[in-house]
Scaffold this active site. Structure first.
Site, PDB file in Angstrom:
ATOM      1  CE  LYS A 249      -4.028  -1.854   2.230  1.00  0.00           C
ATOM      2  NZ  LYS A 249      -5.132  -1.379   0.971  1.00  0.00           N
ATOM      3  CE  LYS A 342      -7.905  -8.803  -4.665  1.00  0.00           C
ATOM      4  NZ  LYS A 342      -7.408  -9.042  -3.303  1.00  0.00           N
ATOM      5  CE  LYS A 345     -16.221   0.845  -5.792  1.00  0.00           C
ATOM      6  NZ  LYS A 345     -17.101   0.995  -4.842  1.00  0.00           N
TER       7      LYS A 345
END
Length: 476
Positions: A249, A342, A345
């Site tokens: 992240k 992947k 959203k």
């Protein structure tokens, strides 16, 4: 295991009395025998609720209150004789000494018995526990197809399954909308509230039945953060440093091989993102979850939870049951625009994903424009043909077949024909969910009522468990 915790025992005779009392109860048919203060092996193991006990997995030990090594009395069904009576007498003098008995079960079911011998009588408090599934999902608003195929579809299926076919008891299922985890990436408060509501409505629209699954917002159950702090206080920084998700992240899709918390690149790392695996562990352990359904990319978090569970037991004593992994059969759903990434959203390109509220026309348009290749024919090869393989995987997951079966079904198809078939399968699944979602959005009061009712159920279980945990660590 069936675990029996005995507190307040001061002699071998006391502990034998517990075994005898349990043996004569209607709950469990179990007996121990021994002579001259020596402990014996299991004499009788009939089981309970139609579940057999495995005498080869029986363990018995006295655990001292000073966290030194336990005195093992029976291991693997065999008594370890002679018993070190001097050490046993020393341990039995300690105030918080306990006797622990583990009986191997042929089922995922479990009962926890706490036997208090501090009075003139033996009382057995039984907390009946069947297998319990726990899952958490971020409040990202309306889910996309990857969320549905990777997690939600499996949760819906689990509602009507028995984890142990030999058991007559259905398992419990808890699904938490983890709004506390969402704070690791700050967003406007109004947006978080909307996203949380939309996620709840979407889960119900997808088939989560609030009468069979406890669906609740994480932040409404305060014991999550209480347990998180207790676990954080015994979790080494090195364990968190090894976790890969905060690194991915922080650096996105870049390579982060040698990145660690001391690296210059990690100095902007927020504490919440670094420590949130501890909160994930608390989520699972707070409810006594026995099974955690995850994809292969989440196994590290379950291993972390098991490590934290063991660390707690070494520090304070045995309270939790280490959860098992229920590995999802569906692989990750990949982006329609970049099949090496992947579906997400967070991708700014809406064409990279199928949202569960997309119209039929939008679904057809997105899949027609999905990245493929110019090779003739339909074949499944995620390495050489990632785009085609991603679409075949979506179709296979929707139809509950293997990609190889899909290849046979689509033999002779062009890429366009294959995309039309995939779009049709997606519409067949997403259409009813979209319509149900629209009805739920118009009936906000129903969704809020469902959440409040389920949150009371979650609070009841969590608060009872927290009180036991708090007593164990000295907070009550």
């Amino acid at each position: 295991f069936l675990t029996i915790e005995v507190t307040g025992a001061r002699t071998f005779a006391d502990a034998k009395q517990v075994a005898s009392t349990i043996a004569t109860s209607s709950l469990v048919k179990t007996a121990f025998y021994g002579q001259d203060a020596n402990w014996g092996r299991i004499l009788c193991a009939v089981g309970y609720a139609g579940v057999a006990l495995d005498t080869n997995k029986v363990n018995m030990a006295i655990y001292p209150g000073d966290n030194s090594d336990p005195l093992v009395l029976v291991k693997g069904g065999e008594p370890l004789l002679p018993v070190d009576e001097a050490r046993a007498s020393e341990i039995l003098k300690q105030e918080d000494m306990r006797v622990r008995v583990e009986l191997g079960l042929g089922s995922e079911e479990a009962r926890m018995y706490t036997c208090d011998l501090s009075h003139d009588y033996v009382s057995i408090n039984a907390d009946y526990r069947v297998a319990r599934v726990f899952s958490g999902i971020q409040p990202t608003g309306v889910p996309q197809l990857g969320n549905y195929l990777g997690s939600i579809k499996n949760w819906v299926t689990l509602q009507s399954q028995h984890l142990d076919p030999a058991s007559s008891q259905p398992h419990d299922q808890y699904i938490s909308i983890v709004d506390l985890h969402a704070l690791t990436v700050p967003r406007p408060p109004a947006r978080l509230r909307t996203d949380t509501f939309e996620m709840a409505a979407s889960l119900i629209a997808c088939g989560i039945d609030p009468s069979r699954t406890v669906l609740f917002r994480q932040s409404t159950v305060h014991a999550h953060t209480q347990l998180m702090w207790a676990l954080a206080c015994i979790t080494p920084v090195g364990w968190l440093n090894r976790m890969t998700q905060w690194k991915s992240k922080l650096h996105g899709s870049q390579q982060y091989g040698s990145l660690n918390v001391h690296s210059a690149a990690a100095q902007s790392l927020l504490t919440g993102l670094f420590a949130y695996p501890v909160l994930m562990a608390a989520d699972v352990l707070l409810y006594g979850a026995t099974h955690i359904p995850v994809g292969d990319d989440q196994i590290q978090h379950i291993e972390f939870t098991r490590d934290v569970c063991d660390q707690f037991h070494k520090t304070y004593g045995h309270v939790f049951s280490a959860p098992r992994v229920l590995l999802s059969q569906t692989k990750r759903v990949m982006s329609l625009k970049d099949p090496l990434r992947k579906m997400s959203k967070s991708d700014p390109n809406d064409s990279s994903r199928i949202n569960l509220t997309d119209s039929d026309d939008a679904i057809i348009r997105k899949i027609r424009k999905a990245h493929t290749d110019s090779i003739q024919g339909i074949s499944y090869d995620p390495v050489e043909r990632p785009g085609i393989s991603s679409l075949l995987s979506i179709y296979a997951a929707l139809r509950d077949v293997s990609p190889e079966q899909v290849v046979q079904e689509m033999e002779g198809f062009t890429n366009l024909q294959m995309k039309e078939a995939v779009a049709s399968a997606v519409i067949e699944t997403v259409g009813p969910i979209r319509e149900h979602m629209a009805r739920l959005v118009d009936d906000r009061g129903y969704v809020e009522r469902v959440l409040r009712e389920n949150e009371e159920k979650a609070k009841s279980v969590a608060e009872d468990n927290w009180q036991n945990i708090a007593k164990c660590i000295g907070l009550s």
